[in-house]
Design an enzyme around this catalytic site. Structure first.
Site, PDB file in Angstrom:
ATOM      1  N   LYS A  30      -1.335  -1.585  -3.987  1.00 27.30           N
ATOM      2  CA  LYS A  30      -2.356  -0.545  -4.069  1.00 27.30           C
ATOM      3  C   LYS A  30      -1.610   0.783  -4.171  1.00 27.30           C
ATOM      4  O   LYS A  30      -0.998   1.249  -3.202  1.00 27.30           O
ATOM      5  CB  LYS A  30      -3.256  -0.563  -2.832  1.00 27.30           C
ATOM      6  N   TYR A  79       0.861  -1.181   0.000  1.00 26.45           N
ATOM      7  CA  TYR A  79       0.000   0.000   0.000  1.00 26.45           C
ATOM      8  C   TYR A  79       0.894   1.226   0.000  1.00 26.45           C
ATOM      9  O   TYR A  79       1.472   1.581   1.031  1.00 26.45           O
ATOM     10  CB  TYR A  79      -0.906  -0.034   1.231  1.00 26.45           C
TER      11      TYR A  79
END
Length: 305
Positions: A166, A138
């Site tokens: 992500k 992330y």
């Protein structure tokens, strides 16, 4: 290198419904999980920032994750967030995810400490070693203060467990970098207003907070772009979604807006833990109007084919 896990579709970082006394509303959380799966999301993330993890103890986060795992009951993959101030807490969360049979981890950079790429990679590899689960990275430098740079990606890429990212930097050049130079790490959209661009560059998944209350509409964009490869249709859907992106990203009321959207849909989830406060009446009316128009417009686009 073949990834050990494929992140495909819409992954919802599920909210945490609370009563007014800040205790978890377990019935509402169960309803949320069932609703998301019924509406077609492809995976659920527990313990993300959209779930207000920054207000929860490690014990609370593990309790919520275990409840979520049991409620999902194998219907879709479960990803457990490991983001925490202390590396030891991230490892505790990772081990807990392993013990409960989670499918993957969501791994962010530790906030505030601003580690170098090498330091950040060694921390990520320690979490990887503790759980030995597939990992979705992330990258959100605006929140953590740290960009997952090329040295970081090169180092963690030596482990097959790092099979998704992500990407929430907002820098479109990162999309190009990931697509061209790191194809073994699946690129996922983490910047909602760039979803169309991510899909155009081959991203197979989208982690989107708005899918908590508009799951069908987010799935519709994914289907148009990834499943049908119909970017003319995708542009129409994305255009219809942009007013929502504006409402979500303006004014620092992202989580409050999502939780009110869930409440509009019939699941009582409006209350947020401090330091956040619930939306005012004007913000509520604005969101209700956006939701009404967006749902109608996208339904018409999907109906047209």
């Amino acid at each position: 290198m073949t990834p050990v896990f494929k992140f495909d579709g819409i992954y919802t970082p599920v909210i945490t419904p609370y009563f007014l006394d800040d205790t978890v509303n377990w019935d509402a959380l169960a309803d949320m999980i069932d609703y998301l799966i019924e509406k077609g999301v492809h995976g659920i993330i527990s313990g993300g920032s959209t779930g207000e993890n920054y207000t929860q103890t490690i014990e609370e986060r593990l309790e919520i994750a275990r409840f979520t795992k049991e409620r999902i009951n194998g219907r879709v993959p479960l990803v457990i967030g490991t983001g925490a101030w202390l590396p030891a807490e991230s490892i505790t969360l990772a081990k807990g995810a392993k013990d409960m049979g989670a499918d993957a981890l969501l791994l962010a950079s530790p906030p505030y400490s601003v580690p170098t790429d090498r330091e950040n990679a060694l921390n990520a590899l320690a979490i990887d070693k503790a759980a030995n689960l597939p990992i979705m990275l992330y990258n959100y430098p605006h929140r953590t203060g740290t960009m997952m740079g090329e040295e970081f990606l090169d180092r963690v890429g030596r482990s097959r467990n790092f099979c998704g990212i992500k990407e929430s930097s907002g820098d479109i050049n990162r999309v190009h970098l990931l697509a061209r130079d790191y194809p073994h790490i699946q690129m996922g959209c983490g910047m909602d207003d760039q979803a169309l661009e991510f899909f155009a560059w081959g991203a197979p998944f989208w982690v989107c907070g708005g899918s908590n209350f508009l799951p069908e509409e987010h799935v519709a964009l994914y289907n148009a772009c990834v499943v049908e490869n119909d970017f003319a249709k995708g542009r129409k859907i994305m255009s219809a979604m942009l007013p929502l992106m504006h409402v979500l990203e303006q004014g620092g009321k992202f989580i409050q807006t999502i939780k009110y959207g869930v409440t509009v849909n019939g699941i009582d989830a409006e209350h947020v833990r401090a330091p956040l406060k619930n939306l005012n009446k004007d913000d509520k009316r604005a969101l209700e109007q956006v939701m009404k128009v967006l749902k109608r417009t996208i339904a018409d686009i999907v109906k047209e084919g």
